[in-house]
Design a protein around this motif. Structure first.
Motif, PDB file in Angstrom:
ATOM      1  N   ALA A  31       0.837  -1.211   0.000  1.00  0.00           N
ATOM      2  CA  ALA A  31       0.000   0.000   0.000  1.00  0.00           C
ATOM      3  C   ALA A  31       0.869   1.256   0.000  1.00  0.00           C
ATOM      4  N   ARG A  32       1.930   1.259   0.792  1.00  0.00           N
ATOM      5  CA  ARG A  32       2.851   2.406   0.796  1.00  0.00           C
ATOM      6  C   ARG A  32       3.464   2.633  -0.593  1.00  0.00           C
ATOM      7  N   LEU A  33       3.889   1.538  -1.217  1.00  0.00           N
ATOM      8  CA  LEU A  33       4.473   1.647  -2.552  1.00  0.00           C
ATOM      9  C   LEU A  33       3.453   2.149  -3.569  1.00  0.00           C
ATOM     10  N   ALA A  34       2.211   1.701  -3.445  1.00  0.00           N
ATOM     11  CA  ALA A  34       1.158   2.188  -4.342  1.00  0.00           C
ATOM     12  C   ALA A  34       1.006   3.697  -4.184  1.00  0.00           C
ATOM     13  N   GLU A  35       0.940   4.150  -2.947  1.00  0.00           N
ATOM     14  CA  GLU A  35       0.739   5.572  -2.702  1.00  0.00           C
ATOM     15  C   GLU A  35       1.946   6.396  -3.138  1.00  0.00           C
ATOM     16  N   GLU A  36       3.121   5.861  -2.948  1.00  0.00           N
ATOM     17  CA  GLU A  36       4.341   6.585  -3.283  1.00  0.00           C
ATOM     18  C   GLU A  36       4.663   6.566  -4.778  1.00  0.00           C
ATOM     19  N   MET A  37       4.502   5.411  -5.410  1.00  0.00           N
ATOM     20  CA  MET A  37       4.977   5.262  -6.784  1.00  0.00           C
ATOM     21  C   MET A  37       3.866   5.275  -7.844  1.00  0.00           C
ATOM     22  N   LEU A  38       2.651   4.960  -7.456  1.00  0.00           N
ATOM     23  CA  LEU A  38       1.553   4.960  -8.425  1.00  0.00           C
ATOM     24  C   LEU A  38       0.659   6.185  -8.291  1.00  0.00           C
ATOM     25  N   PHE A  39       0.506   6.663  -7.049  1.00  0.00           N
ATOM     26  CA  PHE A  39      -0.381   7.798  -6.779  1.00  0.00           C
ATOM     27  C   PHE A  39       0.384   8.941  -6.129  1.00  0.00           C
ATOM     28  N   ASP A  40       1.584   9.192  -6.604  1.00  0.00           N
ATOM     29  CA  ASP A  40       2.451  10.211  -6.022  1.00  0.00           C
ATOM     30  C   ASP A  40       1.743  11.559  -5.964  1.00  0.00           C
ATOM     31  N   GLY A  41       1.727  12.155  -4.789  1.00  0.00           N
ATOM     32  CA  GLY A  41       1.116  13.460  -4.608  1.00  0.00           C
ATOM     33  C   GLY A  41      -0.368  13.428  -4.324  1.00  0.00           C
ATOM     34  N   VAL A  42      -0.996  12.261  -4.393  1.00  0.00           N
ATOM     35  CA  VAL A  42      -2.434  12.150  -4.135  1.00  0.00           C
ATOM     36  C   VAL A  42      -2.695  11.932  -2.649  1.00  0.00           C
ATOM     37  N   PHE A  43      -1.801  11.167  -1.997  1.00  0.00           N
ATOM     38  CA  PHE A  43      -2.008  10.805  -0.596  1.00  0.00           C
ATOM     39  C   PHE A  43      -1.017  11.515   0.322  1.00  0.00           C
ATOM     40  N   GLU A  44      -1.488  11.814   1.526  1.00  0.00           N
ATOM     41  CA  GLU A  44      -0.589  12.307   2.571  1.00  0.00           C
ATOM     42  C   GLU A  44       0.387  11.189   2.899  1.00  0.00           C
TER      43      GLU A  44
END
Length: 149
Positions: A127-140
């Motif tokens: 989940a962290r990798l998804a937020e960092e690498m796939l949805f960069d800038g979308v999640f806090e």
């Protein structure tokens, strides 16, 4: 910015979703996939792909998200295929750097008795990798990695 969904992914696992379903269902709505379709598509990825202990289900879920996010969806236009494969390789490399393996039975310590990372930890990392690498800038940003997840 959206609030991180790392904890939500782990809550899904606690409610009975397998590792792959936990990851994909947490983010599928952002990629125009219904949760029902995500649940069905990822069902056989439990236990390291169909119970075989091979590739971690959380990682498989992350790779599916990468395809949904990056692919152009046109089998006759392969221009994006290379970038999707490269993205998948980057995700796998980061996951392995963090956990020492991408293989479910190794992560769980089934043969060695030494657990490298719990299912909860693998789900959180995917989940962290998804937020960092796939949805960069979308999640806090989410809190630092811990084994207790």
């Amino acid at each position: 910015m959206l609030k991180s969904r790392v904890h939500e992914a782990n809550l899904r696992h606690q409610r009975g979703y397998n590792c792959a379903q936990s990851v994909v269902c947490t983010y599928c709505g952002l990629l125009n996939m219904s949760e029902t379709d995500a649940l069905r598509a990822m069902e056989a990825f439990a236990g390291g792909i169909a119970g075989s202990g091979s590739t971690c289900g959380a990682l498989c879920g992350l790779l599916m998200l990468a395809g949904l996010k990056n692919s152009n969806g046109n089998p006759n236009d392969r221009s994006g295929r290379g970038s999707t494969i490269k993205l998948g390789q980057q995700l796998m490399t980061r996951f392995k750097e963090w956990n020492g393996s991408t293989v479910c039975r190794e992560l769980k310590g089934i043969e060695t008795g030494k657990v490298l990372r719990s299912c909860q930890g693998c789900i959180a990392d995917a989940a962290r990798l998804a937020e960092e690498m796939l949805f960069d800038g979308v999640f806090e940003p989410y809190a630092p990695r811990t084994e207790g997840e």
